[in-house]
Design an enzyme around this catalytic site. Structure first.
Site, mmCIF file in Angstrom:
data_model
loop_
_atom_site.group_PDB
_atom_site.id
_atom_site.type_symbol
_atom_site.label_atom_id
_atom_site.label_comp_id
_atom_site.label_asym_id
_atom_site.label_seq_id
_atom_site.Cartn_x
_atom_site.Cartn_y
_atom_site.Cartn_z
ATOM 1 N N SER A 24 0.906 -1.202 0.062
ATOM 2 C CA SER A 24 -0.020 -0.087 -0.034
ATOM 3 C C SER A 24 0.799 1.251 0.084
ATOM 4 C CB SER A 24 -0.859 -0.139 1.222
ATOM 5 O OG SER A 24 -0.253 -0.236 2.391
ATOM 6 N N THR A 156 -39.231 27.174 -10.242
ATOM 7 C CA THR A 156 -39.630 25.813 -9.666
ATOM 8 C C THR A 156 -39.825 25.123 -11.066
ATOM 9 O OG1 THR A 156 -42.030 26.392 -10.000
ATOM 10 C CG2 THR A 156 -40.693 26.906 -7.721
ATOM 11 N N HIS A 157 -39.424 23.830 -11.143
ATOM 12 C CA HIS A 157 -39.268 23.195 -12.360
ATOM 13 C C HIS A 157 -38.531 23.739 -13.529
ATOM 14 C CE1 HIS A 157 -43.012 20.959 -10.403
ATOM 15 N NE2 HIS A 157 -43.243 22.217 -10.285
ATOM 16 N N SER A 278 -13.308 27.198 -27.493
ATOM 17 C CA SER A 278 -13.372 25.925 -28.199
ATOM 18 C C SER A 278 -12.314 25.918 -29.342
ATOM 19 C CB SER A 278 -14.603 25.940 -28.912
ATOM 20 O OG SER A 278 -14.774 25.137 -30.164
ATOM 21 N N LYS A 284 -16.843 30.687 -28.661
ATOM 22 C CA LYS A 284 -17.303 29.765 -27.499
ATOM 23 C C LYS A 284 -16.483 30.484 -26.016
ATOM 24 C CE LYS A 284 -19.802 26.524 -27.122
ATOM 25 N NZ LYS A 284 -19.546 25.104 -27.527
ATOM 26 N N ASN A 286 -16.669 28.206 -22.880
ATOM 27 C CA ASN A 286 -17.081 26.871 -22.058
ATOM 28 C C ASN A 286 -16.892 27.246 -20.634
ATOM 29 O OD1 ASN A 286 -18.319 26.031 -24.320
ATOM 30 N ND2 ASN A 286 -16.190 25.163 -24.965
ATOM 31 N N GLU A 291 -18.599 22.659 -15.184
ATOM 32 C CA GLU A 291 -18.915 21.312 -15.676
ATOM 33 C C GLU A 291 -18.230 20.180 -14.839
ATOM 34 O OE1 GLU A 291 -18.326 23.096 -19.666
ATOM 35 O OE2 GLU A 291 -19.530 21.003 -20.040
ATOM 36 N N TYR A 318 -9.698 -6.336 12.772
ATOM 37 C CA TYR A 318 -9.149 -5.926 11.551
ATOM 38 C C TYR A 318 -9.286 -6.957 10.489
ATOM 39 C CZ TYR A 318 -5.533 -4.339 8.194
ATOM 40 O OH TYR A 318 -4.938 -3.792 7.032
ATOM 41 N N GLN A 323 -7.237 -1.981 4.549
ATOM 42 C CA GLN A 323 -6.105 -1.314 3.844
ATOM 43 C C GLN A 323 -6.640 -0.631 2.547
ATOM 44 O OE1 GLN A 323 -2.016 -2.735 3.490
ATOM 45 N NE2 GLN A 323 -2.467 -3.035 1.241
ATOM 46 N N LYS A 326 -8.094 3.841 2.293
ATOM 47 C CA LYS A 326 -7.338 5.156 2.164
ATOM 48 C C LYS A 326 -7.547 5.811 0.632
ATOM 49 C CE LYS A 326 -4.303 3.310 5.422
ATOM 50 N NZ LYS A 326 -5.016 1.946 5.362
HETATM 51 N N1 ARG Z 1 -1.044 -1.314 5.561
HETATM 52 C C1 ARG Z 1 -2.036 -1.867 6.313
HETATM 53 C C2 ARG Z 1 -3.365 -1.089 6.446
HETATM 54 O O1 ARG Z 1 -3.376 -0.003 5.772
HETATM 55 C C3 ARG Z 1 -1.751 -1.695 7.753
HETATM 56 C C4 ARG Z 1 -2.155 -2.312 8.837
HETATM 57 C C5 ARG Z 1 -1.660 -4.002 8.574
HETATM 58 N N2 ARG Z 1 -2.068 -4.983 9.620
HETATM 59 C C6 ARG Z 1 -2.281 -5.988 9.401
HETATM 60 N N3 ARG Z 1 -2.726 -6.856 10.472
HETATM 61 N N4 ARG Z 1 -1.927 -6.714 8.550
HETATM 62 O O2 ARG Z 1 -4.429 -1.395 6.764
#
Ligand code: ARG
Length: 461
Positions: A24, A156-157, A278, A284, A286, A291, A318, A323, A326
């Site tokens: 990651s 409205t509408h 454009s 144009k 734009n 948008e 967990y 992971q 993120k």
């Molecule tokens: N890279 C992992 C995450 O973002 C860290 C936690 C890893 N924990 C584990 N038990 N493998 O979630």
């Protein structure tokens, strides 16, 4: 070769594809500052609790500062073999200070480590977004104040409904964006508890002080349950839910800008700084930024959905699925940053075509309600009958191809004999908006009061 971090019970190393799906670091390197901050707090706590010697503690704190400096200078050797930011930092720490580095992870797991880092990151993102929204409010309020008297059609509408002022219209967005900030504030309060010390899932046998680390990291206190501490991501979901709702608000304003800048409306003109040309049609201008704000709402909503779906089937505590929490959050935060900044720029720069707006405000018989209201007030007519009278006037004007205000008194009296020249006065759009003095209404005086109240609240922050 087996991992130096967890390879004790392994004879061989992971397949290349295993490493790719597992790593990651490419995205979670964005947590480096939070990771180091969390590790420093944990280290100080370990020393205070007598779990680490002062000497080891000093070495670790000094080493972590060096790692931070290396990352910030852009010469840190990130490695996919080391999976994630946590192991990259720890491994570099070991290279810098030797054996003491191996003691930092005492009474901690990557599970509580990542939960802590991520909470800290999302908290910063909330604060950044809140400040950006405050800037947008400043722009909206300033423009609303300038245009408290500018009459435009309210819809409205998407059909012309009743005249409103442009200031009133912008103040509607001030309300929405203010609630968006409120959602961030609420979510931040719930987020602001420390998972650090939850360890892998069950807590730890070491005499740690979770209250200390919580305070060091600016959390209100430690989370009360170690399983919950490492396994919920509701704080990230709440952040993205707040982002999604805010994105929808921005998208609706963006949509209005797209409509209003069209040749058919010409209510506003975007500055050169926020339009593109454009390559084939020389005329144009734009509204690309508007948008794209409209489009990016889809991503933010998608990000929220992505994590909701990741989380929905996970047993406590967990799972590695987490992971994948993120990237959606990073994307949502980045997208909001861009969208809010672009919207703020467009609002500041907006050129308002007051004459066109005013002209459009009366088109489509938008003061029909005003004449009905007049019949109720002056002639004591039941509203339903007054509605009928006004409807007949509209039909006559429409048949003649003129506006309501162009009907002669005789023509109006042929429909309702009680009508006087006083009734003709209420047909002007200025009269119409000025008469809407109910609390929260569009009368310029009410709009100015609303602007002043919102401005005072903003300045008092
Ligand atoms: N890279 C992992 C995450 O973002 C860290 C936690 C890893 N924990 C584990 N038990 N493998 O979630």
């Amino acid at each position: 070769a087996a991992s130096a971090m967890w390879g004790g019970r392994f004879a061989g190393g992971p397949a290349a594809i295993m490493q790719r799906i597992n790593a990651s670091i490419d995205f979670d390197k964005r947590l480096y500052a939070q990771d180091i901050r969390g590790s420093k707090a944990h280290c100080r706590m370990l020393v205070r609790a007598g779990i680490l010697t002062a000497e080891d503690g000093e070495a670790i704190l000094g080493g972590l500062d060096k790692v931070l400096a290396e990352i910030e200078a852009g010469d840190f050797p990130f490695s996919a073999e080391l999976e994630d930011i946590h192991m990259n930092v720890e491994s570099r720490l070991a290279a810098l200070i030797g054996e003491a580095a191996g003691r930092l992870h005492t009474a901690r797991s990557r599970n509580d480590q990542v939960a802590t880092d991520f909470r800290l990151w999302v908290r910063d993102a909330m604060d950044g977004m809140d400040a950006a929204l405050k800037g947008l409010l400043d722009a909206l309020l300033s423009r609303a104040e300038q245009h408290a008297d500018t009459v435009m059609p309210g819809f409205t509408h998407l059909q012309a409904a009743q005249p409103v002022t442009f200031g009133h219209h912008l103040m509607a967005y001030v309300e929405m964006i203010s609630r968006d900030r409120g959602r961030l504030t609420d979510a931040r309060r719930r987020l602001n508890e420390s998972p650090l010390g939850s360890a892998a899932l069950a807590g730890t046998s070491f005499p740690i002080d979770r209250h200390f680390t919580a305070a060091e990291l600016g959390f209100a206190g430690p989370m009360r349950n170690s399983l919950d501490g490492v396994s919920d991501r509701d704080f990230a979901l709440e952040f993205m839910a707040a982002c999604s709702i805010c994105a929808v608000h921005l998208s609706r304003l963006a949509e209005e800008l797209v409509i209003w800048t069209s040749a058919q409306f010409r209510f506003v003109k975007l500055s050169d700084a926020f339009t593109t040309g454009s390559s084939i049609m020389p005329q144009k201008r734009n509204p690309d930024a508007a948008e794209l704000i409209r489009a990016k709402t889809g991503r933010v909503i998608g990000d929220l959905n992505a994590l909701l779906i990741v989380m929905k089937g996970l047993p406590l505590a967990y799972s590695k699925d987490m992971q994948d929490d993120k990237e959606p959050v990073f994307e949502a935060a980045d997208t909001m940053e861009l969208a809010i900044a672009a919207m703020t720029g467009m609002v500041w720069d907006l050129e308002v075509n007051v004459a066109v707006m005013r002209g459009a405000a009366g088109a489509g018989f938008t003061t029909a309600t005003d004449i009905a209201d007049w019949c109720v007030r002056a002639l004591k007519m039941p509203f339903r009958r007054a509605h009928h009278v006004a409807g007949s006037l509209v039909k006559l004007a429409e048949d003649k191809g003129v506006g309501l205000e162009d009907l002669s008194l005789d023509e109006m009296r042929a429909i309702e004999p009680g009508i006087t020249d006083e009734a003709q006065r209420v047909l002007s759009v200025e009269f119409s908006v000025a008469s809407r003095t109910s609390f929260g209404g569009t009368a310029p005086q009410r709009v100015r009061e609303a602007v002043a109240a919102a401005r005072a609240a903003l300045d008092a922050e």
